[in-house]
Design a protein around this motif. Structure first.
Motif, PDB file in Angstrom:
ATOM      1  N   ILE A 114       0.839  -1.197   0.000  1.00 38.01           N
ATOM      2  CA  ILE A 114       0.000   0.000   0.000  1.00 38.01           C
ATOM      3  C   ILE A 114       0.877   1.251   0.000  1.00 38.01           C
ATOM      4  O   ILE A 114       0.662   2.175  -0.784  1.00 38.01           O
ATOM      5  N   VAL A 115       1.873   1.270   0.858  1.00 37.73           N
ATOM      6  CA  VAL A 115       2.765   2.437   0.946  1.00 37.73           C
ATOM      7  C   VAL A 115       3.607   2.551  -0.324  1.00 37.73           C
ATOM      8  O   VAL A 115       3.820   3.650  -0.841  1.00 37.73           O
ATOM      9  N   GLU A 116       4.069   1.422  -0.846  1.00 38.54           N
ATOM     10  CA  GLU A 116       4.839   1.459  -2.098  1.00 38.54           C
ATOM     11  C   GLU A 116       3.997   2.027  -3.232  1.00 38.54           C
ATOM     12  O   GLU A 116       4.474   2.871  -4.004  1.00 38.54           O
ATOM     13  N   ALA A 117       2.734   1.598  -3.329  1.00 36.78           N
ATOM     14  CA  ALA A 117       1.851   2.114  -4.381  1.00 36.78           C
ATOM     15  C   ALA A 117       1.634   3.610  -4.204  1.00 36.78           C
ATOM     16  O   ALA A 117       1.707   4.380  -5.176  1.00 36.78           O
ATOM     17  N   MET A 118       1.400   4.049  -2.973  1.00 38.25           N
ATOM     18  CA  MET A 118       1.196   5.483  -2.729  1.00 38.25           C
ATOM     19  C   MET A 118       2.441   6.286  -3.100  1.00 38.25           C
ATOM     20  O   MET A 118       2.325   7.421  -3.574  1.00 38.25           O
ATOM     21  N   ALA A 119       3.621   5.712  -2.921  1.00 37.02           N
ATOM     22  CA  ALA A 119       4.861   6.406  -3.286  1.00 37.02           C
ATOM     23  C   ALA A 119       4.940   6.657  -4.789  1.00 37.02           C
ATOM     24  O   ALA A 119       5.616   7.575  -5.234  1.00 37.02           O
ATOM     25  N   PHE A 120       4.238   5.852  -5.572  1.00 38.56           N
ATOM     26  CA  PHE A 120       4.150   6.060  -7.017  1.00 38.56           C
ATOM     27  C   PHE A 120       3.014   7.018  -7.379  1.00 38.56           C
ATOM     28  O   PHE A 120       2.804   7.322  -8.544  1.00 38.56           O
ATOM     29  N   GLU A 134      -4.753   3.326   9.514  1.00 41.91           N
ATOM     30  CA  GLU A 134      -3.553   3.941  10.085  1.00 41.91           C
ATOM     31  C   GLU A 134      -2.510   4.225   9.008  1.00 41.91           C
ATOM     32  O   GLU A 134      -1.801   5.217   9.072  1.00 41.91           O
ATOM     33  N   ILE A 135      -2.419   3.357   8.033  1.00 44.12           N
ATOM     34  CA  ILE A 135      -1.440   3.527   6.956  1.00 44.12           C
ATOM     35  C   ILE A 135      -1.860   4.645   5.997  1.00 44.12           C
ATOM     36  O   ILE A 135      -1.084   5.535   5.676  1.00 44.12           O
ATOM     37  N   MET A 136      -3.120   4.607   5.538  1.00 47.53           N
ATOM     38  CA  MET A 136      -3.558   5.531   4.492  1.00 47.53           C
ATOM     39  C   MET A 136      -4.163   6.815   5.032  1.00 47.53           C
ATOM     40  O   MET A 136      -4.251   7.794   4.292  1.00 47.53           O
ATOM     41  N   LEU A 141      -9.049   5.333  -0.003  1.00 52.41           N
ATOM     42  CA  LEU A 141     -10.421   4.971  -0.329  1.00 52.41           C
ATOM     43  C   LEU A 141     -10.706   3.635   0.341  1.00 52.41           C
ATOM     44  O   LEU A 141      -9.971   2.670   0.118  1.00 52.41           O
ATOM     45  N   PHE A 142     -11.762   3.594   1.132  1.00 56.84           N
ATOM     46  CA  PHE A 142     -12.073   2.378   1.881  1.00 56.84           C
ATOM     47  C   PHE A 142     -13.455   1.867   1.506  1.00 56.84           C
ATOM     48  O   PHE A 142     -14.373   2.650   1.262  1.00 56.84           O
ATOM     49  N   ASN A 169      -2.642  12.388  -6.251  1.00 53.96           N
ATOM     50  CA  ASN A 169      -1.869  13.384  -5.507  1.00 53.96           C
ATOM     51  C   ASN A 169      -2.042  13.214  -3.999  1.00 53.96           C
ATOM     52  O   ASN A 169      -1.097  13.430  -3.240  1.00 53.96           O
ATOM     53  N   MET A 170      -3.221  12.797  -3.576  1.00 56.14           N
ATOM     54  CA  MET A 170      -3.435  12.517  -2.151  1.00 56.14           C
ATOM     55  C   MET A 170      -2.565  11.332  -1.715  1.00 56.14           C
ATOM     56  O   MET A 170      -2.012  11.327  -0.608  1.00 56.14           O
ATOM     57  N   SER A 171      -2.432  10.340  -2.583  1.00 55.05           N
ATOM     58  CA  SER A 171      -1.585   9.183  -2.270  1.00 55.05           C
ATOM     59  C   SER A 171      -0.134   9.591  -2.094  1.00 55.05           C
ATOM     60  O   SER A 171       0.529   9.188  -1.136  1.00 55.05           O
ATOM     61  N   ILE A 172       0.359  10.389  -3.017  1.00 55.67           N
ATOM     62  CA  ILE A 172       1.766  10.788  -2.939  1.00 55.67           C
ATOM     63  C   ILE A 172       2.007  11.651  -1.700  1.00 55.67           C
ATOM     64  O   ILE A 172       3.050  11.535  -1.044  1.00 55.67           O
ATOM     65  N   GLU A 173       1.043  12.473  -1.345  1.00 56.57           N
ATOM     66  CA  GLU A 173       1.180  13.290  -0.132  1.00 56.57           C
ATOM     67  C   GLU A 173       1.262  12.409   1.113  1.00 56.57           C
ATOM     68  O   GLU A 173       2.072  12.654   2.007  1.00 56.57           O
ATOM     69  N   ARG A 174       0.435  11.379   1.153  1.00 55.81           N
ATOM     70  CA  ARG A 174       0.474  10.474   2.305  1.00 55.81           C
ATOM     71  C   ARG A 174       1.782   9.694   2.329  1.00 55.81           C
ATOM     72  O   ARG A 174       2.360   9.459   3.398  1.00 55.81           O
TER      73      ARG A 174
END
Length: 189
Positions: A114-120, A134-136, A141-142, A169-174
């Motif tokens: 999940i974190v790796e995907a958000m980093a992309f 806690e991670i996202m 999106l849940f 962009n929200m993913s990359i910010e997280r």
């Protein structure tokens, strides 16, 4: 497989995905072991359903070392656009071709993919369970896995380029909160 981890953010990936989506193609990925709590059948059901119900061309990438019977069951379904990836040198290959990461796991500890995907800058849709919240944080999106239609609706909402870019962009910010670069800056201050 090896990964860049989550210290190297890849915001340029967002534009590549947006261009694919504008062309009517959406790549969805799930990375998980072949264990019941990882809920691989849910991902397979998403692939079957979305390829029948939409004009969008969905491609699905399942990254897992599958048990022989699981692989045979999936292959026998002949799901259009579903690719199995069992032997990769680098998971980054998959993230490069991923527009949406789904995580229907029933149980999770940390959830590194999940974190790796958000980093992309990849939007993530996950089962509505506490460790993933806690991670996202509020950037994810849940949807509970008991509400299949909600999963489909969330995926289809990300096929809209503007909504996709907002969520990406929200993913990359997280992901910045997990970046070694960001952590180093915080430690220095």
């Amino acid at each position: 497989p090896e990964s860049h981890g989550y210290s190297n953010l890849k915001p340029e990936h967002i534009q590549k995905s947006a261009e694919r989506i504008e062309d009517g193609v959406v790549d969805i990925t799930y990375i998980g072991t072949d264990r019941s709590y990882k809920n691989l059948p849910f991902f397979i059901k998403l692939a079957e359903t979305l390829n029948k119900a939409s004009e969008i061309k969905f491609r699905f990438h399942l990254v897992s070392k599958l048990k022989k019977e699981t692989r045979e069951r999936i292959i026998s379904k002949r799901i259009r656009g579903l690719q199995l990836h069992e032997n990769l040198n680098s998971i980054d290959q998959i993230y490069e071709m991923t527009d949406i990461y789904v995580h229907p796991s029933l149980y999770e500890g940390f959830g590194r993919p999940i974190v790796e995907a958000m980093a992309f800058g990849i939007p993530v849709i996950s089962n509505d369970i506490e460790p993933i919240h806690e991670i996202m944080g509020i950037n994810g999106l849940f949807a509970p896995v008991t509400d299949f239609e909600l999963w489909v609706a969330k995926i289809l909402s990300l096929a809209n380029v503007q909504n996709y870019k907002l969520r990406a962009n929200m993913s990359i910010e997280r992901a910045k909160e997990y970046s070694l670069e960001t952590q180093g800056t915080r430690l220095q201050n």
